[in-house]
Design a protein around this motif. Structure first.
Motif, short mmCIF file in Angstrom:
data_model
loop_
_atom_site.label_atom_id
_atom_site.label_comp_id
_atom_site.label_asym_id
_atom_site.label_seq_id
_atom_site.Cartn_x
_atom_site.Cartn_y
_atom_site.Cartn_z
N THR A 23 0.82 -1.10 -0.09
CA THR A 23 0.10 -0.12 -0.09
C THR A 23 0.92 1.19 -0.08
OG1 THR A 23 -1.87 -1.00 1.28
CG2 THR A 23 -1.89 1.14 1.07
N LEU A 24 0.54 2.13 -1.11
CA LEU A 24 1.35 3.49 -0.96
C LEU A 24 0.55 4.57 -0.44
CD1 LEU A 24 2.90 3.13 -4.36
CD2 LEU A 24 3.80 2.45 -2.44
N THR A 25 0.81 5.33 0.37
CA THR A 25 0.02 6.38 0.84
C THR A 25 0.80 7.63 0.98
OG1 THR A 25 -0.95 4.78 2.39
CG2 THR A 25 -1.33 7.07 3.10
N ASP A 26 0.25 8.88 0.65
CA ASP A 26 0.79 10.23 0.57
C ASP A 26 -0.15 10.92 1.48
OD1 ASP A 26 1.58 12.85 0.05
OD2 ASP A 26 1.71 12.54 -1.97
N THR A 27 0.61 11.19 2.68
CA THR A 27 -0.14 11.80 3.84
C THR A 27 0.46 13.26 4.37
OG1 THR A 27 -0.58 9.65 4.58
CG2 THR A 27 -0.71 11.30 6.29
N VAL A 28 -0.36 13.92 4.60
CA VAL A 28 0.00 15.27 5.20
C VAL A 28 -0.18 15.13 6.80
CG1 VAL A 28 -0.54 17.65 5.54
CG2 VAL A 28 -0.51 16.86 3.59
N TYR A 29 0.96 15.25 7.59
CA TYR A 29 0.62 14.99 9.09
C TYR A 29 0.03 16.38 9.53
CZ TYR A 29 4.18 11.51 8.37
OH TYR A 29 4.96 10.41 7.81
N THR A 30 -1.06 16.26 10.38
CA THR A 30 -1.60 17.42 11.00
C THR A 30 -1.86 17.25 12.51
OG1 THR A 30 -3.91 15.94 10.81
CG2 THR A 30 -3.52 17.31 8.89
N HIS A 31 -1.37 16.08 12.89
CA HIS A 31 -1.33 15.95 14.55
C HIS A 31 0.00 16.69 15.14
CE1 HIS A 31 -4.59 13.50 13.34
NE2 HIS A 31 -4.85 13.11 14.55
N SER A 32 -0.12 17.38 16.06
CA SER A 32 1.06 17.97 16.80
C SER A 32 1.91 16.88 17.55
CB SER A 32 0.92 19.24 17.79
OG SER A 32 0.06 18.88 18.82
N LYS A 33 1.11 16.04 17.98
CA LYS A 33 1.72 14.88 18.74
C LYS A 33 0.69 13.69 18.66
CE LYS A 33 3.39 13.15 23.33
NZ LYS A 33 3.64 13.43 24.67
N VAL A 34 1.33 12.26 18.22
CA VAL A 34 0.74 11.24 18.16
C VAL A 34 1.12 10.18 19.34
CG1 VAL A 34 0.20 9.03 16.71
CG2 VAL A 34 0.15 11.67 15.69
N ASP A 35 0.36 9.69 20.23
CA ASP A 35 0.77 8.97 21.16
C ASP A 35 1.43 7.48 20.70
OD1 ASP A 35 1.55 8.21 23.80
OD2 ASP A 35 -0.48 8.43 24.82
N TRP A 36 1.87 6.54 21.68
CA TRP A 36 2.41 5.40 21.31
C TRP A 36 1.37 4.45 20.50
CZ3 TRP A 36 7.39 3.44 21.78
CH2 TRP A 36 8.13 4.49 22.69
N HIS A 37 1.91 3.96 19.43
CA HIS A 37 0.94 2.95 18.56
C HIS A 37 1.90 2.34 17.58
CE1 HIS A 37 2.19 6.65 15.69
NE2 HIS A 37 2.10 5.91 14.82
N TYR A 38 1.12 1.39 17.08
CA TYR A 38 1.81 0.47 16.05
C TYR A 38 0.93 0.12 14.86
CZ TYR A 38 -0.62 -3.44 18.33
OH TYR A 38 -1.50 -4.19 18.71
N HIS A 39 1.76 -0.32 13.62
CA HIS A 39 0.91 -0.86 12.36
C HIS A 39 0.54 -2.13 12.48
CE1 HIS A 39 0.92 3.69 11.04
NE2 HIS A 39 1.90 3.53 11.99
N GLU A 40 -0.31 -2.69 11.72
CA GLU A 40 -0.39 -4.20 11.50
C GLU A 40 0.90 -4.56 10.61
OE1 GLU A 40 -3.81 -5.83 9.90
OE2 GLU A 40 -3.90 -4.09 8.44
N ASN A 41 1.10 -3.74 9.71
CA ASN A 41 2.14 -4.15 8.58
C ASN A 41 3.56 -3.49 8.88
OD1 ASN A 41 0.42 -6.13 7.21
ND2 ASN A 41 -0.67 -4.09 6.37
N ALA A 42 4.59 -4.16 8.37
CA ALA A 42 5.80 -3.34 8.03
C ALA A 42 5.65 -2.20 7.05
CB ALA A 42 7.00 -4.56 7.69
N TYR A 43 6.44 -1.15 7.51
CA TYR A 43 6.34 -0.20 6.44
C TYR A 43 7.43 0.74 6.29
CZ TYR A 43 5.09 3.13 9.98
OH TYR A 43 5.07 4.10 11.16
#
Length: 270
Positions: A23-43
């Protein structure tokens, strides 16, 4: 802890391209802080514009344009975005994709800050292909990703086998002094090895000549400066150590496949 599914990133998504296992994703970051998280896939996260701070259990990365990170699946991390516009390009890999091509991800564990310019240039190619080819980008992405992972795996293997100390010293000097006039004699004195030995063995560890590697680092810096859109091509050329804009344009196209103006036009596509 938040668990993000395929194609999901914090921010405003400009574009998502779903391929077979990728999956290819082009994203603009809008959050000043994102707390601890993880993704289901390697990236991979490839910063195109702006800045972001990303931390995991072992390290904190201060990312600017051109920074490239790899996270294996379910690797916890957090993000802090300083003021200003920040945009990232993500290449997400599902677990079954590795099995399909018989490629192991065993030595790609955790999070990796990738500094190798040849790997970054390949990621720029993936980004360009996505913008030009759109949903027809599957074959280009598959082949480029295999090359990226092969080079990354080879680099991790070389770290395990402990390169000579002078290799790291030379690499740090060349990264820190991009644009400066650096001589073979200067490098050999700082690294503590004979100039002939340095010149002869450089390609063994960097897979190109010293002059070729220096050109790659200059072009890599130019790519980062282009994304800021604050300087003219002439100013960027001189800051990166090129003798003139013509020399800059020629080297840029030779290394990156596009001239600076064409790359900037693609970067502005959302």
């Amino acid at each position: 802890m938040k668990h993000l599914q395929r194609g999901t990133f914090y921010g405003q998504t400009n574009e998502t391209i779903l391929l077979d296992g990728i999956t290819l994703t082009d994203t603009v970051y809008t959050h000043s802080k994102v707390d601890w998280h993880y993704h289901e896939n390697a990236y991979f996260t490839f910063i195109l514009e702006g800045n972001v701070i990303e931390g995991n259990k072992k390290e904190v990365y201060n990312c600017n344009p051109g920074s490239l990170l790899f996270h294996n699946w379910q690797e916890p991390h957090y993000n802090i975005k300083p003021d200003g516009f920040t945009r990232g390009f993500h290449l997400e890999i599902e677990k079954h994709w590795f099995d399909t091509i018989a490629l192991s991800d065993d030595n790609l564990q955790g999070s990796i800050n990738i500094a190798k310019p040849e790997i970054k240039f390949l990621m720029y190619k993936v980004f360009r292909a996505a913008k030009i080819e759109g949903s027809a980008v599957d074959f280009s992405t598959q082949t480029l990703l295999i090359e990226i992972l092969s080079k990354l795996s080879a680099h991790r293997d070389s770290l395990l086998y402990k390169n000579p100390k002078w290799v790291q010293i030379i690499d740090e000097i060349l990264h820190d002094q991009i644009g400066d006039t650096i001589s073979l004699d200067y490098l050999s004195k700082i690294a503590g090895i004979h100039p002939v030995h340095l010149s002869r063995d450089f390609s063994k560890y960097f897979h190109c000549t010293l002059s070729e590697y220096m050109r790659k680092l200059k072009v890599e810096k130019a790519l980062s400066l282009l994304s800021l859109q604050k300087q003219s091509l002439t100013e960027i050329a001189y800051e990166c150590g090129f003798s003139d804009q013509s020399h800059f344009t020629r080297c840029f196209k030779e290394v990156n496949g596009l001239n600076p103006s064409a790359h900037l036009k693609l970067l502005l596509m959302k």
